[in-house]
Design a protein around this motif. Structure first.
Motif, PDB file in Angstrom:
ATOM      1  N   GLN A  77       0.824  -1.206   0.000  1.00  0.00           N
ATOM      2  CA  GLN A  77       0.000   0.000   0.000  1.00  0.00           C
ATOM      3  C   GLN A  77       0.865   1.266   0.000  1.00  0.00           C
ATOM      4  OE1 GLN A  77      -3.223  -0.009  -0.495  1.00  0.00           O
ATOM      5  NE2 GLN A  77      -3.363  -2.233  -0.388  1.00  0.00           N
ATOM      6  N   THR A  78       1.955   1.240   0.766  1.00  0.00           N
ATOM      7  CA  THR A  78       2.857   2.394   0.787  1.00  0.00           C
ATOM      8  C   THR A  78       3.563   2.551  -0.549  1.00  0.00           C
ATOM      9  OG1 THR A  78       3.238   2.108   3.162  1.00  0.00           O
ATOM     10  CG2 THR A  78       4.852   3.418   1.957  1.00  0.00           C
ATOM     11  N   LEU A  79       4.116   1.455  -1.051  1.00  0.00           N
ATOM     12  CA  LEU A  79       4.862   1.503  -2.301  1.00  0.00           C
ATOM     13  C   LEU A  79       3.973   1.894  -3.475  1.00  0.00           C
ATOM     14  CD1 LEU A  79       7.509   1.072  -3.766  1.00  0.00           C
ATOM     15  CD2 LEU A  79       7.008  -1.383  -3.846  1.00  0.00           C
ATOM     16  N   HIS A  80       2.733   1.433  -3.467  1.00  0.00           N
ATOM     17  CA  HIS A  80       1.791   1.807  -4.533  1.00  0.00           C
ATOM     18  C   HIS A  80       1.646   3.324  -4.604  1.00  0.00           C
ATOM     19  CE1 HIS A  80      -2.307   0.669  -6.584  1.00  0.00           C
ATOM     20  NE2 HIS A  80      -1.605   1.533  -7.307  1.00  0.00           N
ATOM     21  N   ARG A  81       1.547   3.951  -3.464  1.00  0.00           N
ATOM     22  CA  ARG A  81       1.397   5.415  -3.440  1.00  0.00           C
ATOM     23  C   ARG A  81       2.707   6.122  -3.800  1.00  0.00           C
ATOM     24  NH1 ARG A  81      -2.223   2.823  -0.783  1.00  0.00           N
ATOM     25  NH2 ARG A  81      -4.336   3.655  -0.526  1.00  0.00           N
ATOM     26  N   PHE A  82       3.839   5.563  -3.384  1.00  0.00           N
ATOM     27  CA  PHE A  82       5.125   6.110  -3.846  1.00  0.00           C
ATOM     28  C   PHE A  82       5.162   6.094  -5.384  1.00  0.00           C
ATOM     29  CE2 PHE A  82       7.980   4.799   0.045  1.00  0.00           C
ATOM     30  CZ  PHE A  82       7.252   5.652   0.861  1.00  0.00           C
ATOM     31  N   VAL A 130       4.097   8.492   3.006  1.00  0.00           N
ATOM     32  CA  VAL A 130       3.779   9.043   1.689  1.00  0.00           C
ATOM     33  C   VAL A 130       4.041  10.547   1.675  1.00  0.00           C
ATOM     34  CG1 VAL A 130       1.878   9.504   0.074  1.00  0.00           C
ATOM     35  CG2 VAL A 130       2.153   7.220   1.079  1.00  0.00           C
ATOM     36  N   ALA A 131       3.700  11.235   2.755  1.00  0.00           N
ATOM     37  CA  ALA A 131       3.895  12.686   2.827  1.00  0.00           C
ATOM     38  C   ALA A 131       5.375  13.045   2.742  1.00  0.00           C
ATOM     39  CB  ALA A 131       3.294  13.228   4.119  1.00  0.00           C
ATOM     40  N   SER A 132       6.223  12.363   3.524  1.00  0.00           N
ATOM     41  CA  SER A 132       7.644  12.718   3.501  1.00  0.00           C
ATOM     42  C   SER A 132       8.289  12.321   2.174  1.00  0.00           C
ATOM     43  CB  SER A 132       8.378  12.078   4.681  1.00  0.00           C
ATOM     44  OG  SER A 132       8.357  10.668   4.608  1.00  0.00           O
ATOM     45  N   PHE A 133       7.847  11.206   1.591  1.00  0.00           N
ATOM     46  CA  PHE A 133       8.356  10.807   0.275  1.00  0.00           C
ATOM     47  C   PHE A 133       8.038  11.887  -0.760  1.00  0.00           C
ATOM     48  CE2 PHE A 133       7.776   8.958  -3.916  1.00  0.00           C
ATOM     49  CZ  PHE A 133       8.898   8.156  -4.075  1.00  0.00           C
ATOM     50  N   ASP A 153      -8.279   6.210  -0.693  1.00  0.00           N
ATOM     51  CA  ASP A 153      -8.015   7.522  -0.094  1.00  0.00           C
ATOM     52  C   ASP A 153      -7.743   8.583  -1.156  1.00  0.00           C
ATOM     53  OD1 ASP A 153      -5.673   6.239  -0.816  1.00  0.00           O
ATOM     54  OD2 ASP A 153      -4.472   7.185   0.745  1.00  0.00           O
ATOM     55  N   SER A 154      -8.426   8.481  -2.291  1.00  0.00           N
ATOM     56  CA  SER A 154      -8.173   9.410  -3.396  1.00  0.00           C
ATOM     57  C   SER A 154      -8.506  10.857  -3.048  1.00  0.00           C
ATOM     58  CB  SER A 154      -8.961   8.983  -4.637  1.00  0.00           C
ATOM     59  OG  SER A 154     -10.355   8.980  -4.371  1.00  0.00           O
ATOM     60  N   GLY A 155      -9.256  11.084  -1.975  1.00  0.00           N
ATOM     61  CA  GLY A 155      -9.576  12.456  -1.572  1.00  0.00           C
ATOM     62  C   GLY A 155      -8.522  13.098  -0.695  1.00  0.00           C
ATOM     63  N   ARG A 156      -7.477  12.357  -0.323  1.00  0.00           N
ATOM     64  CA  ARG A 156      -6.449  12.886   0.568  1.00  0.00           C
ATOM     65  C   ARG A 156      -5.207  13.250  -0.240  1.00  0.00           C
ATOM     66  NH1 ARG A 156      -4.746   9.125   5.460  1.00  0.00           N
ATOM     67  NH2 ARG A 156      -4.491   7.662   3.724  1.00  0.00           N
ATOM     68  N   ASP A 162      -0.667  12.518   3.797  1.00  0.00           N
ATOM     69  CA  ASP A 162      -0.759  11.090   4.108  1.00  0.00           C
ATOM     70  C   ASP A 162       0.428  10.659   4.968  1.00  0.00           C
ATOM     71  OD1 ASP A 162      -1.049   8.378   4.261  1.00  0.00           O
ATOM     72  OD2 ASP A 162      -1.057   8.009   2.095  1.00  0.00           O
ATOM     73  N   HIS A 163       0.206  10.611   6.258  1.00  0.00           N
ATOM     74  CA  HIS A 163       1.207  10.109   7.196  1.00  0.00           C
ATOM     75  C   HIS A 163       0.878   8.680   7.642  1.00  0.00           C
ATOM     76  CE1 HIS A 163       2.808  14.198   7.508  1.00  0.00           C
ATOM     77  NE2 HIS A 163       1.552  14.610   7.619  1.00  0.00           N
ATOM     78  N   ALA A 164      -0.238   8.149   7.155  1.00  0.00           N
ATOM     79  CA  ALA A 164      -0.705   6.830   7.591  1.00  0.00           C
ATOM     80  C   ALA A 164       0.055   5.695   6.899  1.00  0.00           C
ATOM     81  CB  ALA A 164      -2.197   6.690   7.332  1.00  0.00           C
ATOM     82  N   HIS A 165       0.329   5.862   5.598  1.00  0.00           N
ATOM     83  CA  HIS A 165       1.041   4.825   4.855  1.00  0.00           C
ATOM     84  C   HIS A 165       2.537   5.073   4.981  1.00  0.00           C
ATOM     85  CE1 HIS A 165      -2.983   4.754   2.853  1.00  0.00           C
ATOM     86  NE2 HIS A 165      -2.765   3.449   2.970  1.00  0.00           N
ATOM     87  N   ALA A 166       3.202   4.266   5.812  1.00  0.00           N
ATOM     88  CA  ALA A 166       4.618   4.515   6.107  1.00  0.00           C
ATOM     89  C   ALA A 166       5.401   3.227   6.341  1.00  0.00           C
ATOM     90  CB  ALA A 166       4.738   5.423   7.327  1.00  0.00           C
ATOM     91  N   VAL A 167       4.844   2.081   5.939  1.00  0.00           N
ATOM     92  CA  VAL A 167       5.525   0.802   6.130  1.00  0.00           C
ATOM     93  C   VAL A 167       6.260   0.432   4.856  1.00  0.00           C
ATOM     94  CG1 VAL A 167       5.236  -1.656   6.591  1.00  0.00           C
ATOM     95  CG2 VAL A 167       3.827   0.017   7.809  1.00  0.00           C
ATOM     96  N   TYR A 168       7.537   0.161   4.977  1.00  0.00           N
ATOM     97  CA  TYR A 168       8.354  -0.277   3.841  1.00  0.00           C
ATOM     98  C   TYR A 168       9.345  -1.311   4.368  1.00  0.00           C
ATOM     99  CZ  TYR A 168      11.408  -0.184  -0.264  1.00  0.00           C
ATOM    100  OH  TYR A 168      12.149  -0.536  -1.389  1.00  0.00           O
ATOM    101  N   VAL A 169       9.047  -2.584   4.088  1.00  0.00           N
ATOM    102  CA  VAL A 169       9.931  -3.677   4.499  1.00  0.00           C
ATOM    103  C   VAL A 169      10.825  -4.012   3.306  1.00  0.00           C
ATOM    104  CG1 VAL A 169      10.059  -6.060   5.296  1.00  0.00           C
ATOM    105  CG2 VAL A 169       8.202  -4.561   6.095  1.00  0.00           C
ATOM    106  N   PRO A 170      12.130  -3.753   3.393  1.00  0.00           N
ATOM    107  CA  PRO A 170      13.008  -3.964   2.239  1.00  0.00           C
ATOM    108  C   PRO A 170      12.923  -5.360   1.626  1.00  0.00           C
ATOM    109  CG  PRO A 170      14.153  -2.684   3.906  1.00  0.00           C
ATOM    110  CD  PRO A 170      12.852  -3.134   4.523  1.00  0.00           C
ATOM    111  N   GLU A 171      12.864  -6.383   2.465  1.00  0.00           N
ATOM    112  CA  GLU A 171      12.791  -7.755   1.950  1.00  0.00           C
ATOM    113  C   GLU A 171      11.580  -7.938   1.039  1.00  0.00           C
ATOM    114  OE1 GLU A 171      11.852 -12.281   3.543  1.00  0.00           O
ATOM    115  OE2 GLU A 171      12.279 -10.696   4.988  1.00  0.00           O
ATOM    116  N   HIS A 172      10.456  -7.364   1.418  1.00  0.00           N
ATOM    117  CA  HIS A 172       9.242  -7.502   0.613  1.00  0.00           C
ATOM    118  C   HIS A 172       9.353  -6.724  -0.685  1.00  0.00           C
ATOM    119  CE1 HIS A 172       6.870  -8.461   4.544  1.00  0.00           C
ATOM    120  NE2 HIS A 172       7.528  -9.502   4.083  1.00  0.00           N
ATOM    121  N   ALA A 173       9.941  -5.548  -0.629  1.00  0.00           N
ATOM    122  CA  ALA A 173      10.103  -4.743  -1.843  1.00  0.00           C
ATOM    123  C   ALA A 173      11.033  -5.434  -2.836  1.00  0.00           C
ATOM    124  CB  ALA A 173      10.628  -3.354  -1.490  1.00  0.00           C
TER     125      ALA A 173
END
Length: 312
Positions: free
Chosen positions: A17-22, A96-99, A126-129, A134-145
């Motif tokens: 979900q985080t990477l999709h928004r990145f 997402v916000a800091s990215f 969350d297309s309206g935000r 967006d500070h909610a989506h902030a999980v990024y596990v390198p192994e999964h990416a």
């Protein structure tokens, strides 16, 4: 390396979900700063030896020539220009916000106007935000990416092999930031009148008859990774046509149907690559034959159209 390693959706959904928004943020930069191509071919990502790339863009819009890459080996966002300047920052540890803000700063340092229109997710819950909120989506596990990229790279080559068997108009194999899938689309020369109400995305994407084939990592509707194919417009009776292997199935999707081969089923096959290629070919024929495509004339086995080599 294992072909088609496991990546259950529930295991990595927060990173997804985080990477999709990145990807949507950088994808919207690509959309704004690249020359438009038919069927939106200018917009998706392409695979690299370390991740995915926007490919070079700029120049025509007055910006320097620049590229933005996701490096899923070192887990960096890398922006560079034709002068050899490069700016990067780590992917882990960002919301997402800091990215979004760090990307704007990186592009600004390269002399690029990185502002984008509609700076919010496209066709997501969350297309309206705004991205910057967006500070909610902030999980990024390198192994999964990294595993995501490895699977994407393997599927990319299978789709390239499938694509080689068609001599008509065919898209590149490309990774869409809209739907977070990888796909290749075959086109017939027959135009499809789309009503104005269909919207600009659909009108451009489906202005010709298509059979689109690809892979996605799962979503709320089908919560597991799957290979898929669909035909648009969908010919009558398509779900009565057989698919290979027998474990493949037709499922309802929107106003039509998808041919699906679940990733877990493909992985269990004695030859997963051959199984996926057989599935894609059977789904293509299931749509193209009743739609009246000249299957024989459009075929080019092994990617060869040279009559002295093809035996024609």
């Amino acid at each position: 390396m294992e072909l088609f390693p496991p990546l259950p959706l529930e295991e990595w959904n927060e990173t997804k979900q985080t990477l999709h928004r990145f990807e949507q943020i950088v994808g919207k930069v690509r959309l704004q700063h690249s020359s438009r191509r038919n069927h939106w071919w200018n917009v998706p990502y392409h695979l690299t030896g370390r991740g995915i790339t926007t490919r070079p863009m700029g120049m025509a819009d007055g910006n320097p020539v620049f590229t933005v890459d996701f490096d899923f080996v070192s887990h960096l966002l890398v922006a560079s220009n034709l002068e050899g300047d490069q700016v990067s920052f780590p992917l882990p540890g960002n919301s997402v916000a800091s990215f979004y803000l760090r990307l704007q700063s990186a592009l600004d340092s390269l002399g690029v106007d990185g502002s984008i229109r509609h700076a919010h997710p496209f066709d997501l819950p969350d297309s309206g935000r705004l991205f910057v909120e967006d500070h909610a989506h902030a999980v990024y596990v390198p192994e999964h990416a990294t595993r995501f990229w490895r699977i994407l790279s393997q599927v990319n080559l299978v789709l390239e092999e499938f694509s080689a068997g068609f001599s008509g108009k065919v898209s590149p194999v490309h990774h869409f930031w809209h739907t977070f899938d990888i796909a290749v689309t075959r086109f017939s020369p027959h135009p499809v009148p789309q009503p104005e109400s269909a919207g600009p995305v659909v009108r451009e994407a489906y202005s010709r008859e298509v059979v689109s084939s690809g892979f996605w990592f799962g979503d709320d509707a089908v919560p597991e990774p799957c290979f898929y194919s669909y035909t648009a417009p969908e010919p009558e009776g398509i779900t009565g046509r057989g698919l290979v292997p027998p474990s493949a199935e037709w499922v309802e999707s929107g106003h039509g149907h998808l041919a699906l081969l679940r990733y877990a089923q493909a992985r269990k096959a004695p030859d997963p690559r051959a199984t996926v290629l057989e599935f894609l070919e059977s789904a293509y024929r299931a749509g193209a034959e009743p739609a009246g495509w000249d299957i024989g004339a459009l075929a080019c086995p092994g990617g060869v159209t040279d009559p002295y080599l093809s035996g024609r």
